[in-house]
Motif scaffolding. Sequence first.
Motif, PDB file in Angstrom:
ATOM      1  N   THR A 129      -9.739   9.059  -4.714  1.00 20.70           N
ATOM      2  CA  THR A 129     -10.738   9.770  -3.929  1.00 20.70           C
ATOM      3  C   THR A 129     -10.253  11.171  -3.588  1.00 20.70           C
ATOM      4  O   THR A 129      -9.094  11.380  -3.262  1.00 20.70           O
ATOM      5  CB  THR A 129     -11.022   8.996  -2.635  1.00 20.70           C
ATOM      6  OG1 THR A 129     -11.517   7.709  -2.968  1.00 20.70           O
ATOM      7  CG2 THR A 129     -12.028   9.727  -1.754  1.00 20.70           C
ATOM      8  N   LEU A 130     -11.168  12.131  -3.653  1.00 20.38           N
ATOM      9  CA  LEU A 130     -10.893  13.492  -3.188  1.00 20.38           C
ATOM     10  C   LEU A 130     -11.277  13.594  -1.713  1.00 20.38           C
ATOM     11  O   LEU A 130     -12.263  12.997  -1.278  1.00 20.38           O
ATOM     12  CB  LEU A 130     -11.676  14.514  -4.004  1.00 20.38           C
ATOM     13  CG  LEU A 130     -11.020  15.071  -5.267  1.00 20.38           C
ATOM     14  CD1 LEU A 130      -9.845  15.959  -4.906  1.00 20.38           C
ATOM     15  CD2 LEU A 130     -10.599  13.981  -6.231  1.00 20.38           C
ATOM     16  N   PHE A 131     -10.492  14.367  -0.976  1.00 20.83           N
ATOM     17  CA  PHE A 131     -10.700  14.537   0.460  1.00 20.83           C
ATOM     18  C   PHE A 131     -10.944  15.997   0.799  1.00 20.83           C
ATOM     19  O   PHE A 131     -10.478  16.898   0.099  1.00 20.83           O
ATOM     20  CB  PHE A 131      -9.468  14.062   1.235  1.00 20.83           C
ATOM     21  CG  PHE A 131      -9.305  12.569   1.286  1.00 20.83           C
ATOM     22  CD1 PHE A 131      -9.654  11.863   2.430  1.00 20.83           C
ATOM     23  CD2 PHE A 131      -8.811  11.868   0.199  1.00 20.83           C
ATOM     24  CE1 PHE A 131      -9.519  10.486   2.489  1.00 20.83           C
ATOM     25  CE2 PHE A 131      -8.678  10.497   0.248  1.00 20.83           C
ATOM     26  CZ  PHE A 131      -9.031   9.800   1.395  1.00 20.83           C
ATOM     27  N   VAL A 132     -11.670  16.195   1.886  1.00 26.76           N
ATOM     28  CA  VAL A 132     -11.756  17.508   2.518  1.00 26.76           C
ATOM     29  C   VAL A 132     -10.823  17.479   3.719  1.00 26.76           C
ATOM     30  O   VAL A 132     -10.889  16.564   4.550  1.00 26.76           O
ATOM     31  CB  VAL A 132     -13.181  17.829   2.997  1.00 26.76           C
ATOM     32  CG1 VAL A 132     -13.238  19.250   3.563  1.00 26.76           C
ATOM     33  CG2 VAL A 132     -14.195  17.658   1.872  1.00 26.76           C
ATOM     34  N   ALA A 133      -9.928  18.458   3.796  1.00 30.74           N
ATOM     35  CA  ALA A 133      -9.041  18.600   4.954  1.00 30.74           C
ATOM     36  C   ALA A 133      -9.232  19.986   5.541  1.00 30.74           C
ATOM     37  O   ALA A 133      -9.706  20.905   4.864  1.00 30.74           O
ATOM     38  CB  ALA A 133      -7.586  18.378   4.557  1.00 30.74           C
ATOM     39  N   ALA A 134      -8.869  20.142   6.795  1.00 31.85           N
ATOM     40  CA  ALA A 134      -9.076  21.418   7.478  1.00 31.85           C
ATOM     41  C   ALA A 134      -7.891  21.740   8.373  1.00 31.85           C
ATOM     42  O   ALA A 134      -7.130  20.850   8.778  1.00 31.85           O
ATOM     43  CB  ALA A 134     -10.353  21.374   8.318  1.00 31.85           C
ATOM     44  N   LYS A 288       3.536   0.920  -6.325  1.00 33.73           N
ATOM     45  CA  LYS A 288       4.066   2.275  -6.496  1.00 33.73           C
ATOM     46  C   LYS A 288       2.941   3.272  -6.776  1.00 33.73           C
ATOM     47  O   LYS A 288       2.944   4.398  -6.267  1.00 33.73           O
ATOM     48  CB  LYS A 288       5.087   2.300  -7.635  1.00 33.73           C
ATOM     49  CG  LYS A 288       6.379   1.548  -7.338  1.00 33.73           C
ATOM     50  CD  LYS A 288       7.335   1.626  -8.531  1.00 33.73           C
ATOM     51  CE  LYS A 288       8.631   0.877  -8.237  1.00 33.73           C
ATOM     52  NZ  LYS A 288       9.567   0.936  -9.394  1.00 33.73           N
ATOM     53  N   ILE A 289       1.971   2.843  -7.574  1.00 26.79           N
ATOM     54  CA  ILE A 289       0.828   3.703  -7.877  1.00 26.79           C
ATOM     55  C   ILE A 289       0.021   3.965  -6.605  1.00 26.79           C
ATOM     56  O   ILE A 289      -0.397   5.104  -6.340  1.00 26.79           O
ATOM     57  CB  ILE A 289      -0.037   3.058  -8.972  1.00 26.79           C
ATOM     58  CG1 ILE A 289       0.719   3.073 -10.311  1.00 26.79           C
ATOM     59  CG2 ILE A 289      -1.380   3.779  -9.107  1.00 26.79           C
ATOM     60  CD1 ILE A 289       0.030   2.288 -11.412  1.00 26.79           C
ATOM     61  N   ASN A 290      -0.202   2.928  -5.802  1.00 28.62           N
ATOM     62  CA  ASN A 290      -0.929   3.084  -4.537  1.00 28.62           C
ATOM     63  C   ASN A 290      -0.208   4.051  -3.598  1.00 28.62           C
ATOM     64  O   ASN A 290      -0.859   4.861  -2.915  1.00 28.62           O
ATOM     65  CB  ASN A 290      -1.093   1.744  -3.838  1.00 28.62           C
ATOM     66  CG  ASN A 290      -1.963   0.764  -4.597  1.00 28.62           C
ATOM     67  OD1 ASN A 290      -1.862  -0.439  -4.403  1.00 28.62           O
ATOM     68  ND2 ASN A 290      -2.814   1.256  -5.496  1.00 28.62           N
ATOM     69  N   GLU A 291       1.119   3.979  -3.565  1.00 27.77           N
ATOM     70  CA  GLU A 291       1.901   4.860  -2.691  1.00 27.77           C
ATOM     71  C   GLU A 291       1.802   6.321  -3.109  1.00 27.77           C
ATOM     72  O   GLU A 291       2.045   7.219  -2.292  1.00 27.77           O
ATOM     73  CB  GLU A 291       3.361   4.409  -2.675  1.00 27.77           C
ATOM     74  CG  GLU A 291       3.567   3.089  -1.925  1.00 27.77           C
ATOM     75  CD  GLU A 291       4.960   2.514  -2.083  1.00 27.77           C
ATOM     76  OE1 GLU A 291       5.714   3.007  -2.961  1.00 27.77           O
ATOM     77  OE2 GLU A 291       5.301   1.561  -1.352  1.00 27.77           O
ATOM     78  N   LEU A 292       1.446   6.566  -4.364  1.00 28.87           N
ATOM     79  CA  LEU A 292       1.240   7.934  -4.841  1.00 28.87           C
ATOM     80  C   LEU A 292      -0.168   8.436  -4.524  1.00 28.87           C
ATOM     81  O   LEU A 292      -0.495   9.598  -4.784  1.00 28.87           O
ATOM     82  CB  LEU A 292       1.492   8.019  -6.351  1.00 28.87           C
ATOM     83  CG  LEU A 292       2.934   7.798  -6.801  1.00 28.87           C
ATOM     84  CD1 LEU A 292       3.005   7.709  -8.326  1.00 28.87           C
ATOM     85  CD2 LEU A 292       3.831   8.925  -6.299  1.00 28.87           C
ATOM     86  N   GLY A 293      -1.008   7.551  -3.979  1.00 28.15           N
ATOM     87  CA  GLY A 293      -2.357   7.946  -3.598  1.00 28.15           C
ATOM     88  C   GLY A 293      -3.434   7.576  -4.595  1.00 28.15           C
ATOM     89  O   GLY A 293      -4.561   8.069  -4.510  1.00 28.15           O
ATOM     90  N   TYR A 294      -3.110   6.683  -5.538  1.00 27.08           N
ATOM     91  CA  TYR A 294      -4.071   6.281  -6.554  1.00 27.08           C
ATOM     92  C   TYR A 294      -4.372   4.792  -6.437  1.00 27.08           C
ATOM     93  O   TYR A 294      -3.545   4.012  -5.977  1.00 27.08           O
ATOM     94  CB  TYR A 294      -3.525   6.558  -7.964  1.00 27.08           C
ATOM     95  CG  TYR A 294      -3.111   7.987  -8.203  1.00 27.08           C
ATOM     96  CD1 TYR A 294      -4.056   8.960  -8.502  1.00 27.08           C
ATOM     97  CD2 TYR A 294      -1.769   8.360  -8.136  1.00 27.08           C
ATOM     98  CE1 TYR A 294      -3.679  10.268  -8.718  1.00 27.08           C
ATOM     99  CE2 TYR A 294      -1.382   9.674  -8.355  1.00 27.08           C
ATOM    100  CZ  TYR A 294      -2.345  10.630  -8.639  1.00 27.08           C
ATOM    101  OH  TYR A 294      -1.970  11.921  -8.848  1.00 27.08           O
ATOM    102  N   ALA A 295      -5.562   4.425  -6.886  1.00 26.66           N
ATOM    103  CA  ALA A 295      -5.920   3.014  -7.004  1.00 26.66           C
ATOM    104  C   ALA A 295      -5.932   2.651  -8.480  1.00 26.66           C
ATOM    105  O   ALA A 295      -6.359   3.449  -9.324  1.00 26.66           O
ATOM    106  CB  ALA A 295      -7.296   2.760  -6.394  1.00 26.66           C
ATOM    107  N   VAL A 296      -5.465   1.461  -8.788  1.00 30.63           N
ATOM    108  CA  VAL A 296      -5.461   1.004 -10.175  1.00 30.63           C
ATOM    109  C   VAL A 296      -6.881   0.665 -10.600  1.00 30.63           C
ATOM    110  O   VAL A 296      -7.614  -0.012  -9.886  1.00 30.63           O
ATOM    111  CB  VAL A 296      -4.553  -0.231 -10.341  1.00 30.63           C
ATOM    112  CG1 VAL A 296      -4.738  -0.858 -11.720  1.00 30.63           C
ATOM    113  CG2 VAL A 296      -3.097   0.165 -10.120  1.00 30.63           C
TER     114      VAL A 296
END
Length: 328
Positions: A129-134, A288-296
């Motif tokens: 997922t892409l996020f908007v941060a401010a 490990k993949i989840n910890e990098l910010g990705y979902a399998v």
Amino acid sequence: MKARSSFLAVALSVSSFAGLAPGAAHAETDWPSRVVRVIIPWAAGGGTDPLARVIFGDMSQRLGHTFVPDFKGGASGTIGTAAAARAAPDGYTMMMTSGTPVVNANFMPNVPYDPKVDIVPVAQVTTSTLFVAANVHTPYNTFQELIDYAKAHPGKINAALNGIGGTSHVTLSTIQHATGVKFNVIPYSGSGAQQADLMSGVVDIGFGFATSFMPGIKSGKLKFIAALSPERDPMVPDVQTSDESAYKGVYNVNWFTVFVPKGTPREIIDKMNAELRTTVTNPVIAKKINELGYAVKIGSPEDAANMIKADVEQMRKLIEAGVFEIPK
């Protein structure tokens, strides 16, 4: 420069992936029997680097032959992708990339490969997922508040753009098209400078993966505004989605997919798919993949082709609406 109309007439069908048909060449039954080169069309040290090392490190150990990441960055991923397209279709060159050199290249003039034909999907392996941060001092905390403020103060929100033609560019264009707002766009050539300016308040908002914003979040200099997805991200479940506003369907989900050159025998593609599935569904590797910010997320080659087709159609609509310009 807007993409020429000829580029807008792209018709990406699953059948156009020539390598998905049974290959004429005789496939090795013992693949892999030697070193496999894995082209990464991005610079070493970027977001793709650790993901590639996790996935292909495990495959090297399991299969007894080294999968060597070969980083070939430049030109929004098209330099490395061109190298993959030119490689021998023998199963010993693979490529892992996000969507830019595959989707956006359909609309780029003078790209030295045909993204519909010259590279063939083996499997999608992750989604993110892409996020908007401010910056923490901005006066909005949710997606609804961001859009309301942008409409009340046209052109006053400085939005960081990390790479023309890339993921953040698509994200910004999608939001502007769906909501009717207009941000003041500040382009950056890399994520480091963008993050520094976002934390210092030089720019107001940025777009990216949750992991890329975490240092700023933890230091109290940044805050999440929204996850651009229909459901909350389990990695940061307290962050509202864009759907929790009046603007439904404002999504941008990035993916990584493995490709091979056209002409690679279907038998080898199927074996690659099976080995990738074994790796990414291993609970240790998946963590490990989840910890990098990705979902399998993994399916068949046809599943990956359909996903790419949908992304090309989304890009076509943005270009035709005049809210996304492909770089020369």
